[in-house]
Design a protein around this motif. Structure first.
Motif, PDB file in Angstrom:
ATOM      1  N   CYS A 148      30.700  26.051  58.613  1.00  0.00           N
ATOM      2  CA  CYS A 148      30.948  26.559  59.961  1.00  0.00           C
ATOM      3  C   CYS A 148      31.103  28.074  60.022  1.00  0.00           C
ATOM      4  N   GLY A 149      30.987  28.753  58.905  1.00  0.00           N
ATOM      5  CA  GLY A 149      31.146  30.204  58.904  1.00  0.00           C
ATOM      6  C   GLY A 149      29.976  30.908  59.562  1.00  0.00           C
ATOM      7  N   PRO A 150      30.207  32.092  60.148  1.00  0.00           N
ATOM      8  CA  PRO A 150      29.122  32.832  60.816  1.00  0.00           C
ATOM      9  C   PRO A 150      28.011  33.249  59.863  1.00  0.00           C
ATOM     10  N   ASP A 151      28.326  33.349  58.575  1.00  0.00           N
ATOM     11  CA  ASP A 151      27.318  33.743  57.592  1.00  0.00           C
ATOM     12  C   ASP A 151      26.601  32.531  56.986  1.00  0.00           C
ATOM     13  N   GLN A 152      26.848  31.336  57.531  1.00  0.00           N
ATOM     14  CA  GLN A 152      26.244  30.117  56.983  1.00  0.00           C
ATOM     15  C   GLN A 152      25.213  29.500  57.928  1.00  0.00           C
ATOM     16  N   TRP A 153      24.669  30.318  58.822  1.00  0.00           N
ATOM     17  CA  TRP A 153      23.718  29.813  59.814  1.00  0.00           C
ATOM     18  C   TRP A 153      22.511  29.167  59.144  1.00  0.00           C
ATOM     19  N   GLU A 154      21.931  29.848  58.166  1.00  0.00           N
ATOM     20  CA  GLU A 154      20.747  29.299  57.500  1.00  0.00           C
ATOM     21  C   GLU A 154      21.067  27.992  56.791  1.00  0.00           C
ATOM     22  N   ALA A 155      22.226  27.909  56.190  1.00  0.00           N
ATOM     23  CA  ALA A 155      22.629  26.681  55.506  1.00  0.00           C
ATOM     24  C   ALA A 155      22.799  25.542  56.501  1.00  0.00           C
ATOM     25  N   ARG A 156      23.356  25.838  57.676  1.00  0.00           N
ATOM     26  CA  ARG A 156      23.531  24.799  58.700  1.00  0.00           C
ATOM     27  C   ARG A 156      22.187  24.300  59.213  1.00  0.00           C
ATOM     28  N   GLN A 157      21.221  25.204  59.327  1.00  0.00           N
ATOM     29  CA  GLN A 157      19.925  24.819  59.878  1.00  0.00           C
ATOM     30  C   GLN A 157      19.226  23.755  59.040  1.00  0.00           C
ATOM     31  N   ARG A 158      19.520  23.717  57.761  1.00  0.00           N
ATOM     32  CA  ARG A 158      18.922  22.690  56.899  1.00  0.00           C
ATOM     33  C   ARG A 158      19.403  21.292  57.277  1.00  0.00           C
ATOM     34  N   HIS A 159      20.507  21.236  58.021  1.00  0.00           N
ATOM     35  CA  HIS A 159      21.087  19.942  58.386  1.00  0.00           C
ATOM     36  C   HIS A 159      20.936  19.613  59.869  1.00  0.00           C
ATOM     37  N   LEU A 160      20.498  20.559  60.672  1.00  0.00           N
ATOM     38  CA  LEU A 160      20.520  20.359  62.124  1.00  0.00           C
ATOM     39  C   LEU A 160      19.141  20.377  62.765  1.00  0.00           C
ATOM     40  N   ASN A 161      18.094  20.353  61.966  1.00  0.00           N
ATOM     41  CA  ASN A 161      16.728  20.264  62.488  1.00  0.00           C
ATOM     42  C   ASN A 161      16.165  18.888  62.159  1.00  0.00           C
ATOM     43  N   PHE A 162      15.810  18.134  63.182  1.00  0.00           N
ATOM     44  CA  PHE A 162      15.321  16.771  62.998  1.00  0.00           C
ATOM     45  C   PHE A 162      13.891  16.668  63.528  1.00  0.00           C
ATOM     46  N   VAL A 163      13.010  16.155  62.700  1.00  0.00           N
ATOM     47  CA  VAL A 163      11.598  16.034  63.065  1.00  0.00           C
ATOM     48  C   VAL A 163      11.207  14.565  63.055  1.00  0.00           C
ATOM     49  N   ILE A 164      10.633  14.111  64.149  1.00  0.00           N
ATOM     50  CA  ILE A 164      10.143  12.736  64.272  1.00  0.00           C
ATOM     51  C   ILE A 164       8.622  12.790  64.285  1.00  0.00           C
ATOM     52  N   VAL A 165       7.996  12.113  63.347  1.00  0.00           N
ATOM     53  CA  VAL A 165       6.536  12.125  63.244  1.00  0.00           C
ATOM     54  C   VAL A 165       5.986  10.880  63.931  1.00  0.00           C
ATOM     55  N   GLY A 166       5.257  11.091  65.008  1.00  0.00           N
ATOM     56  CA  GLY A 166       4.671   9.986  65.759  1.00  0.00           C
ATOM     57  C   GLY A 166       5.194   9.937  67.180  1.00  0.00           C
ATOM     58  N   GLY A 167       4.303  10.176  68.137  1.00  0.00           N
ATOM     59  CA  GLY A 167       4.700  10.188  69.543  1.00  0.00           C
ATOM     60  C   GLY A 167       4.336   8.917  70.274  1.00  0.00           C
ATOM     61  N   GLY A 168       4.309   7.799  69.540  1.00  0.00           N
ATOM     62  CA  GLY A 168       4.099   6.510  70.186  1.00  0.00           C
ATOM     63  C   GLY A 168       5.403   5.983  70.754  1.00  0.00           C
ATOM     64  N   GLU A 203       3.072  14.761  67.274  1.00  0.00           N
ATOM     65  CA  GLU A 203       2.045  13.766  67.570  1.00  0.00           C
ATOM     66  C   GLU A 203       0.677  14.398  67.351  1.00  0.00           C
ATOM     67  N   ALA A 204      -0.175  13.728  66.575  1.00  0.00           N
ATOM     68  CA  ALA A 204      -1.482  14.284  66.220  1.00  0.00           C
ATOM     69  C   ALA A 204      -2.466  14.263  67.382  1.00  0.00           C
ATOM     70  N   MET A 205      -2.283  13.341  68.321  1.00  0.00           N
ATOM     71  CA  MET A 205      -3.187  13.255  69.462  1.00  0.00           C
ATOM     72  C   MET A 205      -2.842  14.323  70.497  1.00  0.00           C
ATOM     73  N   GLY A 206      -3.574  14.335  71.598  1.00  0.00           N
ATOM     74  CA  GLY A 206      -3.379  15.370  72.601  1.00  0.00           C
ATOM     75  C   GLY A 206      -2.098  15.246  73.390  1.00  0.00           C
ATOM     76  N   SER A 207      -1.489  14.059  73.383  1.00  0.00           N
ATOM     77  CA  SER A 207      -0.265  13.853  74.146  1.00  0.00           C
ATOM     78  C   SER A 207       0.531  12.725  73.517  1.00  0.00           C
ATOM     79  N   VAL A 208       1.784  12.615  73.934  1.00  0.00           N
ATOM     80  CA  VAL A 208       2.588  11.474  73.491  1.00  0.00           C
ATOM     81  C   VAL A 208       2.069  10.211  74.166  1.00  0.00           C
ATOM     82  N   LEU A 209       2.416   9.072  73.612  1.00  0.00           N
ATOM     83  CA  LEU A 209       2.001   7.769  74.143  1.00  0.00           C
ATOM     84  C   LEU A 209       0.504   7.749  74.471  1.00  0.00           C
ATOM     85  N   PRO A 210      -0.356   8.020  73.495  1.00  0.00           N
ATOM     86  CA  PRO A 210      -1.798   8.099  73.775  1.00  0.00           C
ATOM     87  C   PRO A 210      -2.407   6.786  74.247  1.00  0.00           C
ATOM     88  N   MET A 211      -1.657   5.687  74.127  1.00  0.00           N
ATOM     89  CA  MET A 211      -2.201   4.384  74.519  1.00  0.00           C
ATOM     90  C   MET A 211      -1.954   4.046  75.988  1.00  0.00           C
TER      91      MET A 211
END
Length: 222
Positions: A148-168, A203-211
């Protein structure tokens, strides 16, 4: 009965259980084989992974489906091989002879040949995977809360970025449920600045929920 045909079904998912229920009405013997002794309602796995539901709420004992069907037997084991000449299913715990064999074992996660994604991501096809993902999500916030320190921003970012692969459908539902979980955590993790939390949907297609039709795609984005 000796004249009954023996039908072996591999997989106690939607297809396997539905077929076994229908065959239970006929003059046949049915053996349903699965490595787990529960039927999993896969469409709600994302709610287990985001702590909305408990595992027991989407896993139903397979034997309960057939407690009134004496001609249906459940056999808990992992299918390993098939000897077609002998008409035998080979499992981890023995062999099962059959007259007819149905393979309804389901599917595995498709990473579309992307080895990096397969190696560095969490899949969500099984109950165990959903529970592991839930634990990972919660622990990432716990780890960020300790930095939680002000100098630990980069360290926190490793835990607070979430990526979901697939927009179905599953990806969209997972993203929404994750945002709801984050809203709950805002009241519980007092040392985290939630402006630093990011959820990205790829999502690899042009939009989410391509179906689905374009107007529904846009409604989802909005």
């Amino acid at each position: 009965m000796a004249d009954q045909k023996h039908i072996v079904i591999v997989g106690a998912g939607f297809g396997g259980v539905t077929l076994a229920k229908e065959l239970a009405k006929e003059n046949v013997r049915v053996t349903l084989v699965d490595r787990h002794n529960y039927h999993l309602f896969q469409p709600l796995l994302y709610q287990v992974s985001t702590a909305v539901l408990s595992a027991s709420e989407i896993a139903y004992p397979t034997r309960q489906f057939f407690k009134n069907n004496k001609n249906v037997n459940f056999y808990m084991s992992k299918a390993l091989d098939i000897d077609q000449e002998r008409r035998v299913l080979i499992t981890k715990h023995g062999e099962i002879s059959y007259d007819y064999l149905v393979l309804a074992a389901g599917a595995t996660t498709n990473f579309f040949g992307n080895e990096s994604v397969a190696r560095n991501s969490y899949a969500m096809k099984t109950l165990q995977e959903a529970i592991a993902l839930r634990g990972h999500l919660i622990h990432e916030f716990e780890r960020a809360a300790r930095k939680c320190g002000p100098d630990q921003w980069e360290a926190r970012q490793r835990h607070l970025n979430f990526v979901i692969v697939g927009g179905g459908a599953t990806g969209i539902e997972m993203a929404g449920a994750l945002m709801e979980l984050i809203d709950i955590f805002k009241k519980e993790f007092h040392t985290i600045d939630f402006k630093e939390v990011h959820v990205t949907l790829l999502e690899a297609m042009g939009s989410v929920l391509p179906m689905v039709p374009p107007d529904l795609q846009q409604h989802t984005i909005d």
